[in-house]
Design a protein around this motif. Structure first.
Motif, short mmCIF file in Angstrom:
data_model
loop_
_atom_site.label_atom_id
_atom_site.label_comp_id
_atom_site.label_asym_id
_atom_site.label_seq_id
_atom_site.Cartn_x
_atom_site.Cartn_y
_atom_site.Cartn_z
N LEU A 113 0.84 -1.21 0.00
CA LEU A 113 0.00 0.00 0.00
C LEU A 113 0.87 1.25 0.00
O LEU A 113 0.58 2.22 -0.69
CB LEU A 113 -0.87 0.04 1.26
CG LEU A 113 -2.20 -0.68 1.27
CD1 LEU A 113 -2.90 -0.41 2.59
CD2 LEU A 113 -3.07 -0.21 0.11
N ALA A 114 1.93 1.18 0.80
CA ALA A 114 2.82 2.34 0.93
C ALA A 114 3.40 2.75 -0.40
O ALA A 114 3.63 3.92 -0.66
CB ALA A 114 3.94 2.04 1.93
N ALA A 115 3.61 1.75 -1.25
CA ALA A 115 4.19 2.06 -2.55
C ALA A 115 3.14 2.57 -3.54
O ALA A 115 3.47 2.97 -4.64
CB ALA A 115 4.89 0.83 -3.11
N CYS A 116 1.87 2.52 -3.14
CA CYS A 116 0.81 3.05 -4.00
C CYS A 116 0.33 4.40 -3.53
O CYS A 116 -0.03 5.26 -4.31
CB CYS A 116 -0.39 2.12 -4.02
SG CYS A 116 -0.02 0.46 -4.47
N LEU A 117 0.25 4.56 -2.22
CA LEU A 117 -0.37 5.74 -1.64
C LEU A 117 0.67 6.60 -0.97
O LEU A 117 1.66 6.11 -0.45
CB LEU A 117 -1.39 5.33 -0.58
CG LEU A 117 -2.43 4.31 -1.01
CD1 LEU A 117 -3.27 3.90 0.18
CD2 LEU A 117 -3.30 4.90 -2.10
N GLY A 118 0.44 7.89 -0.97
CA GLY A 118 1.42 8.76 -0.34
C GLY A 118 0.80 9.70 0.66
O GLY A 118 1.44 10.62 1.13
N VAL A 119 -0.44 9.49 1.01
CA VAL A 119 -1.12 10.48 1.82
C VAL A 119 -1.19 10.04 3.28
O VAL A 119 -1.33 8.87 3.58
CB VAL A 119 -2.56 10.69 1.32
CG1 VAL A 119 -3.09 11.99 1.85
CG2 VAL A 119 -2.58 10.66 -0.17
N LEU A 155 4.32 3.62 7.26
CA LEU A 155 5.31 3.50 6.19
C LEU A 155 4.83 4.17 4.90
O LEU A 155 5.63 4.58 4.07
CB LEU A 155 5.59 2.02 5.88
CG LEU A 155 6.50 1.27 6.83
CD1 LEU A 155 6.63 -0.18 6.37
CD2 LEU A 155 7.87 1.92 6.88
N GLY A 156 3.52 4.29 4.78
CA GLY A 156 2.93 4.89 3.59
C GLY A 156 3.42 6.31 3.34
O GLY A 156 3.45 6.76 2.19
N ILE A 157 3.80 7.03 4.40
CA ILE A 157 4.26 8.38 4.14
C ILE A 157 5.78 8.45 4.03
O ILE A 157 6.35 9.53 3.88
CB ILE A 157 3.72 9.41 5.14
CG1 ILE A 157 4.03 8.98 6.55
CG2 ILE A 157 2.23 9.63 5.00
CD1 ILE A 157 5.12 9.73 7.12
N LEU A 158 6.44 7.28 4.10
CA LEU A 158 7.89 7.27 3.88
C LEU A 158 8.24 6.67 2.52
O LEU A 158 8.95 7.27 1.72
CB LEU A 158 8.59 6.49 5.01
CG LEU A 158 10.11 6.44 4.89
CD1 LEU A 158 10.69 7.84 5.04
CD2 LEU A 158 10.70 5.51 5.94
N ILE A 159 7.72 5.46 2.30
CA ILE A 159 8.00 4.79 1.01
C ILE A 159 7.30 5.58 -0.11
O ILE A 159 6.14 5.92 0.01
CB ILE A 159 7.49 3.33 1.06
CG1 ILE A 159 8.29 2.54 2.10
CG2 ILE A 159 7.58 2.69 -0.31
CD1 ILE A 159 7.82 1.12 2.32
N PRO A 160 8.04 5.88 -1.19
CA PRO A 160 7.42 6.70 -2.24
C PRO A 160 6.29 5.97 -2.96
O PRO A 160 6.34 4.76 -3.06
CB PRO A 160 8.59 6.96 -3.19
CG PRO A 160 9.56 5.86 -2.95
CD PRO A 160 9.41 5.49 -1.49
N PRO A 161 5.30 6.71 -3.45
CA PRO A 161 5.13 8.17 -3.37
C PRO A 161 4.80 8.62 -1.95
O PRO A 161 4.23 7.84 -1.19
CB PRO A 161 3.95 8.43 -4.29
CG PRO A 161 3.16 7.17 -4.28
CD PRO A 161 4.16 6.07 -4.14
N SER A 162 5.17 9.81 -1.60
CA SER A 162 5.00 10.28 -0.25
C SER A 162 4.79 11.79 -0.20
O SER A 162 5.62 12.55 -0.68
CB SER A 162 6.25 9.93 0.57
OG SER A 162 6.40 10.83 1.63
N ILE A 163 3.67 12.16 0.37
CA ILE A 163 3.38 13.59 0.54
C ILE A 163 4.46 14.26 1.37
O ILE A 163 4.86 15.38 1.10
CB ILE A 163 2.04 13.75 1.29
CG1 ILE A 163 0.90 13.38 0.39
CG2 ILE A 163 1.88 15.17 1.79
CD1 ILE A 163 0.57 14.41 -0.61
#
Ligand code: NA
Ligand code: NA
Lengths: 448, 172, 325
Positions: A113-119, A155-163
């Motif tokens: 998920l982290a590699a899909c979402l950045g929010v 991790l979603g806001i660290l692994i790109p994409p990341s806001i």
């Protein structure tokens, strides 16, 4: 007008944010108003009004910030289309029979998920909705389950994409693309350490994460593997759409985010999940999230104008440079300040207030800006999980199904070991900086 | 009196409308970004208007979303203590908070935005990120409208909180 | 040391990041004024973007938020279309020609006239520092003739972008910070950014083989010092003299320093394996001709001051060329 010393202004403004944020009034207005009143006292009306308005207006037209609405849009479409739920189910079928298998699934799922979402909050929300009930109902330790969701969701806001990286990079004069590449290995290492941690705990104490009872285990068939691979297609396609667009030079990051959003709509169409209602929901959610994120950013940006005009930035810089023990002591102080701020203030506020002050210092001390920036971002990523101001914990608490009845205490107890793991990883990245710098260096080699 | 009591609900409808209009700028943003990418990469035909249009679309989302988000109470709070308070204490915090942290700052920001919007119309101000040089006045005006709607919504919430504090019953 | 009552404090901002040479010279000037006036006039230097957003310094001077600023005229295109003529007008005055036009041939007066009586900021002779010509293009492809410009995917900002578009280039708008990667990954084939020395510091040698030089595209992007009119009027005559003298000295110093740095940068680009080349004659001729057409058209449409500045610069170019032929 009263001549306040820069030291006093620094204390009043930073201390004011700390204390007054706790009133619980929306933080954007609290931060903006502190700058407003300090500005009025120090510089009078004309200067204060002009600085605040010009910066507020300017930020509202900022190009890199467009990633906020764009990645939010993409995340919501992905969530509403049910693609994410499908993936969790397939991973569970594959790994549910191991001790702590569901924890493993949660971390792997969170990483994908982290590699899909950045929010902010997107991954935690999805994990809370999808992963919590299955674990609790199968007798998993509630704290460990909650901690795993918070840590792997964040991790979603660290692994790109990341806001967060998107916001940080232009502030520090770094390239968003390089920041994205720099975050890949730290993100994967954190994810692996989380897996190592939950597996070890469950091996030592099987009661924490009992495997599926033997009689319920279905044989591992080709069909199951096929379904898992099929479920992996949409997220991989999105990763390719966004990162591939950037990497192949088709578009710079902001436009790549638009392409990713568009691709998420196409995916929903392909999977038969498309509806106009979904587009309406995604756009109104995008409006809601970006309005509050960018308002905080804009008023923090306004805050910095008053802070700098009063000479307070120089005071903080001098203080850090004067720390005895050389550059590493100064670096440690910076990291501790970021950590402390992270306990109380929203990350956007921190990025906007500290980056203009810390970036020149870090450069002056001879630290690689990309490495140092990534260290600060990993530190900020931890701030999402450190109480009292812990966005990820709030999100889990808010999104957790009623019937699970998770308490704040249970979540915090579960999260703390993961915070320890992040601190450990920061030490690791200090000893081996190439974990951060190697991948970005690969993409910037001479092209002829 | 009944009219005055209806006002907050009318303002809610205005904020909802603002969000309903603003949300389409998110779709526009996605479409422009995708169009520019395809047009440039596959047809060697970059546009001169995509860059500024995207920036303005983003601004429209934030500004038209400000009042909507306030109505939904989605502006981030550090709700550590706030979430433990009774409804009356929350109302008290919000009344004082709005009086101290919101109205003085945002009224001035609104006043400034009107001044600069008028100036933009008067001097034909343009944006110069690109050589498209679009006029700045429409966006400056939208910026002022967004802040005005936010102030209206804040006033509506303020009235509700104050009424609840004084009468211990809800206004609507 | 001066008595407290006579002490004046100014705030002044450059437009660059701390490492930008114009910001460095700006900061040196501020310190020099403070020192030379023995503390009677303290000028606090600020980095671009630290008080008001970068490139909005002049409006802050107008509002008396700042008393002085050092910025490019073109960053004020939002208010005055003619500001673009003084900044890097393709095909016009380079280096010393621009500075002598500004100081002696009425340039400073015209700029004040452009800003207008009611605008609360002004400049004076000596306040303009011309940059060396900008690099014409960093390019991945060889530019042999106008045929290579047609369809060239090039990042090009300002009026130059419009002119190249008229010449058939596919002009792309990308912020400076994203250039390196855009080049590396092939989003664009060529770009303009700044002078040889600045571009060398941006490591552009790594993303483009050819460095094309010619003053034709951006002969001389100048930076100019502006002061708030009231703050200026309030200065005692001796301090006015001192400020104006030091401004003239530091703007000239910066110009000379950057000329020197540009010359060194050519060697550095070559040593790094780049080909530093003159832009082919036909491209220069086409660009100059198109630019003249573009501005002649524009000066008919814009307000009278536009034409006045355009004519003044154009006739000065003719006179300057006659003297240097
Ligand atoms: Na991510
Ligand atoms: Na925290």
């Amino acid at each position: 007008m009263i001549e306040l010393s820069p030291e006093l202004v620094a204390i009043l403004m930073l201390g004011g944010v700390f204390v007054l944020a706790l009133t619980g009034f929306p933080i954007a207005f609290v931060i903006g108003s502190i700058a407003f009143f300090i500005g009025l006292v120090t510089f009078g009306t004309t200067t204060t009004f002009h600085i605040l308005y010009s910066r507020f207006y300017d930020l509202s037209l900022n190009y890199p910030y467009l990633a906020v609405p764009l990645f939010t849009f993409m995340g919501v479409v992905l969530q509403k289309s049910g693609i994410t739920k499908e993936l969790y189910q397939r991973l569970y079928e594959a790994l549910g029979s191991f001790r702590g298998g569901l924890l493993l699934v949660t971390i792997i799922f969170g990483t994908i998920l982290a590699a899909c979402l950045g929010v902010i909050a997107a991954s935690v929300t999805i994990l809370a909705l999808i992963a919590l009930s299955p674990m609790v109902s199968r007798g998993y330790d509630r704290s460990l389950a909650a901690g795993t969701i918070v840590a792997s969701g964040t991790l979603g806001i660290l692994i790109p994409p990341s806001i967060m990286l998107v916001v940080y990079a232009p502030q520090a004069g770094l390239s968003i693309g390089q920041m994205f590449m720099g975050a890949v290995f730290p993100g994967l290492i954190l994810s692996s350490l989380y897996i190592l941690y939950v597996v070890t705990r469950c091996q030592l104490n099987p009661a924490l994460g009992p495997p599926i009872p033997a009689d319920q285990v279905t044989p591992f068939t080709v069909d199951k593997v096929g379904k898992l691979l099929m479920a992996l297609v949409p997220p991989v396609a999105l990763m390719v759409a966004v990162l591939g667009t950037i990497f192949a030079g088709i578009a710079p990051p902001t436009e790549a985010a638009a392409v990713g959003s568009f691709a998420s709509i196409l995916l929903a169409v392909v999977y038969g999940k498309f509806s106009w209602g979904m587009i309406r929901d995604a756009s109104i959610e995008t409006l809601r999230v970006s309005a509050f994120v960018v308002l905080i950013a804009a008023l923090c940006y306004a805050f910095v104008g008053i802070f700098m005009n009063a000479g307070a930035g120089d005071v903080v810089a001098e203080m850090i440079l004067a720390v005895p023990g050389g550059r590493w002591a100064s670096f440690l102080v910076i990291m501790i300040i970021v950590f402390m701020l992270g306990m109380f203030i929203e990350w956007i506020g921190i990025v906007f207030i500290i980056v203009p002050i810390f970036s020149p210092i870090l450069a002056k001390l001879g630290f690689d800006p990309l490495w140092a920036g990534m260290m600060i971002c990993i530190n900020l990523q931890m701030a999402f999980q450190t109480p009292p101001m812990a966005m990820s914990i709030f999100v889990l608490k808010g999104a957790a199904p009623e019937e699970v009845g998770l308490t704040m205490g249970e979540i915090i107890r579960g999260v703390l070991p993961f915070v320890g793991i992040i601190v450990f990883s920061l030490i690791l990245f200090t000893l081996f900086p190439s974990i951060i710098t190697w991948l970005p260096a690969q993409m910037i080699g001479p092209s002829h | 009196m009944t009219f005055v009591r209806k006002l907050p609900r009318m303002i809610d409808r205005l904020s909802a409308a603002s969000g309903a209009v603003g949300k389409w700028f998110a779709v526009l943003l996605v479409l422009i970004g995708t169009f520019e990418t395809i047009s440039r990469h596959f047809f060697n035909a970059p546009t001169i208007w995509a860059y500024d249009s995207m920036c303005m679309a983003g601004g429209a989302i934030y500004l038209l979303g400000a009042s909507y988000t306030y109505m939904k109470d989605s502006h981030t709070r550090v709700d550590l203590l706030y979430s433990r308070c009774s409804d009356r204490t929350k109302a008290l915090i919000d009344v004082i908070g709005a009086a101290v942290f919101l109205f003085p700052l945002m009224i001035i920001m609104f006043e400034m935005s009107v001044t600069w919007a008028i100036r933009a119309w008067r001097i034909n101000e343009v944006m110069f990120n690109s050589f498209w040089y679009p006029p700045a006045a429409p966006y400056r005006t939208l910026f002022a409208i967004g802040l005005f709607l936010l102030l209206l919504q804040a006033a509506a919430k303020f009235a509700r909180d104050l009424y609840f504090l004084v009468r211990n019953e809800t206004l609507d | 040391t001066a008595k407290a009552a006579d002490k004046i404090t100014w705030r002044s901002s450059g437009h660059g990041p701390a490492s930008d040479p114009s910001q460095i010279y700006h900061d040196m000037l501020c310190k020099s004024i403070t020192k030379a006036s023995d503390g009677r006039l303290t000028v606090k230097p600020f980095v671009g973007g630290s008080i008001v957003p970068a490139y909005q310094e002049l409006d802050a001077v107008e509002q008396n938020v700042l008393q002085m600023a050092y910025t490019c005229p073109m960053y004020n295109l939002d208010k005055w279309p003619a500001a673009g003529l003084i900044s890097s007008r393709p095909g016009c005055l380079a280096g010393n020609a621009l500075r002598s036009w500004f100081d002696f041939a009425g340039g400073a007066d015209l700029m004040n006239k452009m800003m207008g009586e009611s605008y609360n900021a002004m400049t004076f002779p000596g306040a303009l520092s011309p940059l060396p010509p900008e690099v014409f293009f960093h390019s991945k492809v060889e530019l042999k003739s106008m045929d290579d410009v047609k369809g060239l995917k090039a990042r090009c900002m300002g009026d130059g972008g419009e002119i190249f578009k008229r010449l058939g280039a596919a002009t792309v708008i990308i912020p400076g910070g994203e250039l390196y990667e855009a080049m590396q990954r092939g989003t664009i084939d060529a770009f303009e950014y700044s002078t040889l020395a600045s571009n060398w510091k941006m490591h552009f040698n790594e993303v483009a083989k050819y460095v094309y030089v010619s003053p034709a595209r951006a002969p001389s992007d100048p930076q100019v010092f502006f002061v708030n009119k009231e703050a200026w009027a309030a200065l005692p005559d001796d301090l006015k003299e001192l400020v104006q003298g030091l401004v003239a000295r530091f703007t000239q110093d910066q110009h000379e320093y950057l000329e020197y740095e540009s010359i060194k940068a050519v060697e550095e680009f070559r040593a790094a394996g780049n080909e530093v080349r003159q832009v082919p004659e036909d491209i220069v001729a086409a660009l100059t001709a198109e630019a003249d057409t573009f501005y002649a058209e524009k000066s008919e449409k814009e307000s009278p001051i536009f034409k006045e500045i355009y004519d003044s610069m154009t006739s000065y170019r003719t006179a300057y060329e006659a003297a240097h032929a």
